[in-house]
Design a protein around this motif. Structure first.
Motif, PDB file in Angstrom:
ATOM      1  N   ALA A  69      12.991   1.316  12.175  1.00  0.00           N
ATOM      2  CA  ALA A  69      12.852   1.702  10.758  1.00  0.00           C
ATOM      3  C   ALA A  69      13.868   0.934   9.922  1.00  0.00           C
ATOM      4  O   ALA A  69      14.944   0.572  10.414  1.00  0.00           O
ATOM      5  CB  ALA A  69      13.062   3.202  10.595  1.00  0.00           C
ATOM      6  N   GLU A  70      13.506   0.708   8.661  1.00  0.00           N
ATOM      7  CA  GLU A  70      14.364  -0.052   7.740  1.00  0.00           C
ATOM      8  C   GLU A  70      15.744   0.593   7.629  1.00  0.00           C
ATOM      9  O   GLU A  70      16.761  -0.057   7.514  1.00  0.00           O
ATOM     10  CB  GLU A  70      13.661  -0.063   6.378  1.00  0.00           C
ATOM     11  CG  GLU A  70      14.306  -0.904   5.320  1.00  0.00           C
ATOM     12  CD  GLU A  70      13.637  -0.665   3.975  1.00  0.00           C
ATOM     13  OE1 GLU A  70      12.452  -0.241   3.929  1.00  0.00           O
ATOM     14  OE2 GLU A  70      14.315  -0.877   2.942  1.00  0.00           O
ATOM     15  N   VAL A 117      10.291   8.445  10.707  1.00  0.00           N
ATOM     16  CA  VAL A 117      11.347   7.459  10.407  1.00  0.00           C
ATOM     17  C   VAL A 117      12.550   7.707  11.309  1.00  0.00           C
ATOM     18  O   VAL A 117      13.167   6.777  11.843  1.00  0.00           O
ATOM     19  CB  VAL A 117      11.762   7.532   8.919  1.00  0.00           C
ATOM     20  CG1 VAL A 117      12.891   6.555   8.620  1.00  0.00           C
ATOM     21  CG2 VAL A 117      10.577   7.258   8.002  1.00  0.00           C
ATOM     22  N   CYS A 118      12.857   8.972  11.502  1.00  0.00           N
ATOM     23  CA  CYS A 118      14.028   9.361  12.312  1.00  0.00           C
ATOM     24  C   CYS A 118      13.856   8.877  13.762  1.00  0.00           C
ATOM     25  O   CYS A 118      14.806   8.431  14.397  1.00  0.00           O
ATOM     26  CB  CYS A 118      14.167  10.889  12.244  1.00  0.00           C
ATOM     27  SG  CYS A 118      15.519  11.573  13.134  1.00  0.00           S
ATOM     28  N   ALA A 119      12.600   8.936  14.263  1.00  0.00           N
ATOM     29  CA  ALA A 119      12.358   8.575  15.668  1.00  0.00           C
ATOM     30  C   ALA A 119      12.154   7.061  15.841  1.00  0.00           C
ATOM     31  O   ALA A 119      12.198   6.565  16.961  1.00  0.00           O
ATOM     32  CB  ALA A 119      11.122   9.311  16.173  1.00  0.00           C
ATOM     33  N   ASP A 120      11.928   6.346  14.740  1.00  0.00           N
ATOM     34  CA  ASP A 120      11.588   4.926  14.824  1.00  0.00           C
ATOM     35  C   ASP A 120      12.852   4.057  14.855  1.00  0.00           C
ATOM     36  O   ASP A 120      13.581   3.956  13.867  1.00  0.00           O
ATOM     37  CB  ASP A 120      10.720   4.566  13.598  1.00  0.00           C
ATOM     38  CG  ASP A 120      10.285   3.111  13.600  1.00  0.00           C
ATOM     39  OD1 ASP A 120      10.662   2.384  14.553  1.00  0.00           O
ATOM     40  OD2 ASP A 120       9.586   2.703  12.658  1.00  0.00           O
ATOM     41  N   PHE A 133      16.765   3.575  -0.151  1.00  0.00           N
ATOM     42  CA  PHE A 133      15.733   3.836   0.859  1.00  0.00           C
ATOM     43  C   PHE A 133      15.102   5.209   0.635  1.00  0.00           C
ATOM     44  O   PHE A 133      13.886   5.371   0.615  1.00  0.00           O
ATOM     45  CB  PHE A 133      16.382   3.744   2.252  1.00  0.00           C
ATOM     46  CG  PHE A 133      15.462   4.106   3.366  1.00  0.00           C
ATOM     47  CD1 PHE A 133      14.486   3.207   3.771  1.00  0.00           C
ATOM     48  CD2 PHE A 133      15.553   5.330   4.006  1.00  0.00           C
ATOM     49  CE1 PHE A 133      13.611   3.531   4.806  1.00  0.00           C
ATOM     50  CE2 PHE A 133      14.688   5.670   5.030  1.00  0.00           C
ATOM     51  CZ  PHE A 133      13.717   4.769   5.439  1.00  0.00           C
ATOM     52  N   MET A 134      15.941   6.223   0.448  1.00  0.00           N
ATOM     53  CA  MET A 134      15.450   7.590   0.278  1.00  0.00           C
ATOM     54  C   MET A 134      14.691   7.746  -1.034  1.00  0.00           C
ATOM     55  O   MET A 134      13.706   8.465  -1.107  1.00  0.00           O
ATOM     56  CB  MET A 134      16.613   8.576   0.312  1.00  0.00           C
ATOM     57  CG  MET A 134      17.036   8.931   1.704  1.00  0.00           C
ATOM     58  SD  MET A 134      15.644   9.535   2.674  1.00  0.00           S
ATOM     59  CE  MET A 134      16.459  10.503   3.875  1.00  0.00           C
TER      60      MET A 134
END
Ligand code: HEM
Length: 519
Positions: A296-297, A290-293, A141-142
């Motif tokens: 997110a995958e 992404v952190c707040a979603d 992912f990263m």
């Protein structure tokens, strides 16, 4: 009599430890492979070792990549070593390295076996990192995110102007030093160029030179690098870490981690207070999104974001900065090569403007100079991998969880692969127009591993070439270089990263008047 008793007790404990260590060794390393295809394979040869500690003294030797190089030229390109009971396989030839890094890279896709790191809560060398994470979903992912938002060709194109601004500042500094006849500390200025560019690319509006934050990051990077060797050794000898004194520098690592944490927390807060949803979002904006979603995958934490930034600073700044320093030093010591390079730059770029990133693909000799610099001075001389499963390499059995140490330094100077391996000869990388040379080119690529290789190879290779290309190009096109004495001293510090023992300090002499050049 008392002395004899003490000696006897000491010997007895020593022998017990030795037997215990051999027992553990056989439990770990000589475990019979389950796969019938592997059962007939023997272990790679092992050079003589010391009781209890095994080959630990070699790991601690300075510089260990040279001790390993000597060892492999005597005993072979694949050797099994041990630090206490920890199995290690040393890889020292291009073809064996190719097996580990490319052909079997899925099995060797992790740098450790996933056991909890020693500094669990640290942003540095801790459990939140990307570089140290075992191959798996988080890494995939990263990696996707890093390529898309920072290091892929599309995003490098998008951030070209940002780097251009830093390049202008760098050129202005050089012309200013030349005008004042002042010395340039090349490594320090390169750190500034690479670090400021990365700060601009990753967190755009934050972390500027003006508010001192960029300087803070550079200080932390230098401090972190000085802790790397201690940490690497401690992770290899994992369970014996207390014995070798990791607790002595655990405090140091946590202090550095805390300073990174304070700085990054401030930058994160700035981003949160002024969110940017536009096209020009930087990597920090994207990661915070992404952190707040919740959908997110992959759910990433604040600490994972911070650790990623720490790793990008570490992976991206010193690597390029040190390599540029080595290359300029080689050019100063080989004036005929410097002159040839300068001619190429002048013939391609002309004499009306200074070199830019977009010129780099049209400068094959510059590319060859960079490659030759990387070959002789690979920033990371030892690449570390871990065997996820037991497997076969070069006809030998490699046990599960074995630490693989690929000696890139030895591979890049292997006399079986490189003619005159100790000499700086960029011509070896000039592609030959002759037919039938394809095999030679493929062979060259196989042995060229300064960026590692395979799925865990360097993600910032293209950016690294950009940093090196524009910096070397500018310094050669615009300046002659005066040093103390006839030759630059090329001694290495012998640390885990290849660093000049005598940092390159020289005076630039401007060859051109910047005012008569197009910006
Ligand atoms: C001259 C410059 C550079 C050199 C010599 C270099 C060298 C390396 C090496 C040897 C590795 C380990 C590869 C392996 O284990 O196979 C690596 C990994 C890595 N490098 Fe670079 N590097 C350079 C520049 C950069 C830059 C500019 C960045 C990004 C800003 C970067 C980001 C990374 C990352 C993220 C990894 C870890 C990849 C992973 O674990 O999947 N590097 N680099």
């Amino acid at each position: 009599m008392a002395a004899i008793t003490v000696d006897f007790q000491f010997c007895f404990i020593f022998i017990l430890l030795w037997l215990f260590s051999l027992f553990c060794l056989s439990a770990f390393f000589f475990k019979k492979p389950k796969d019938p295809q592997l059962q007939g394979c023997g272990l790679p040869p092992s050079p003589p070792s010391l009781p209890v500690i095994g080959h630990l003294h070699l790991l601690l030797s300075v510089p260990c990549y040279k001790s390993f190089q000597k060892l492999s030229s005597k005993y072979g390109p694949l050797l099994h070593l041990r630090a206490f009971n920890i199995p290690i396989v040393l890889v020292s030839s291009g073809s064996m390295a190719n097996e580990v890094l490319r052909i079997q890279d899925l099995n060797f896709g992790s740098r450790n076996n996933g056991q909890a790191p020693i500094m669990e809560k640290s942003l540095l060398f801790g459990s939140f990192g990307f570089v140290s994470v075992p191959y798996g979903d988080y890494w995939r992912f990263m990696k996707k995110l890093l390529v898309k938002k920072l290091l892929g060709s599309h995003s490098l194109e998008q951030t070209r102007l940002l780097r251009g601004k830093e390049l202008q500042t760098f050129r202005a500094m050089l012309f200013d030093k030349a005008a004042k006849n002042e010395t340039v500390d090349v490594g320090k200025e390169m750190m500034k160029l690479t670090n400021n560019s990365i700060c601009r690319m990753t967190m755009g509006r934050s972390c500027s030179e003006e508010n001192g934050e960029a300087e803070q990051v550079r200080g932390l990077v230098t401090k972190s690098l000085s802790l790397t060797k201690k940490f690497l050794i401690a992770s290899i000898v994992g369970q014996f870490s207390k014995l070798v004194g990791i607790s002595l520098f655990g405090k140091e690592i946590m202090e550095v981690s805390q300073r990174y944490d304070e700085l990054l927390e401030k930058i994160i807060k700035e981003h949160e207070e002024n969110p940017n949803n536009g096209e020009d979002r930087d990597m920090m904006d994207v990661l915070l999104e992404v952190c707040a979603d919740d959908n997110a995958e992959f759910k990433i934490s604040r600490n994972q974001i911070k650790a990623l930034f720490v790793e990008i600073f570490l992976a991206g700044t010193d690597t390029s900065a040190q390599t540029i320093q080595w290359i300029l030093a080689e050019l100063i010591n080989h004036p005929e090569i410097l002159e040839k390079l300068r001619k190429e730059i002048e013939s391609v770029v002309g004499v009306r403007r200074l070199i830019q990133e977009t010129d780099l693909p049209n400068l094959p000799y510059l590319q060859a100079v960079m490659k030759e610099g990387l070959r002789l001075h690979p920033h990371t001389p030892i690449l570390v991998r871990n065997a996820t499963e037991g497997c076969k390499i070069g006809g030998y059995y490699i046990g599960q969880n074995t630490t693989m140490m690929v000696n890139a330094y030895a591979v890049l100077r292997d006399p079986d692969s490189w003619e005159y391996p100790e000499e700086f000869q960029p011509e070896r990388f000039m592609t030959s127009p002759l037919k039938g040379k394809e095999d030679e080119k493929a062979q060259l690529a196989l042995n060229f591993i300064p960026f590692g290789s395979g799925r865990r190879g360097c993600l910032g290779k293209n950016l690294g070439y950009i940093f090196m290309g524009v910096a070397i190009g500018t310094m050669v096109q615009g300046f002659d270089w005066r040093i103390n004495g006839d030759k630059v001293n090329m001694e290495e510090t012998g640390e885990m990263t290849l660093t000049m023992a005598h940092p390159l300090k020289c005076i630039p002499v401007a060859r051109i008047n910047p005012a008569s050049f197009d910006p």
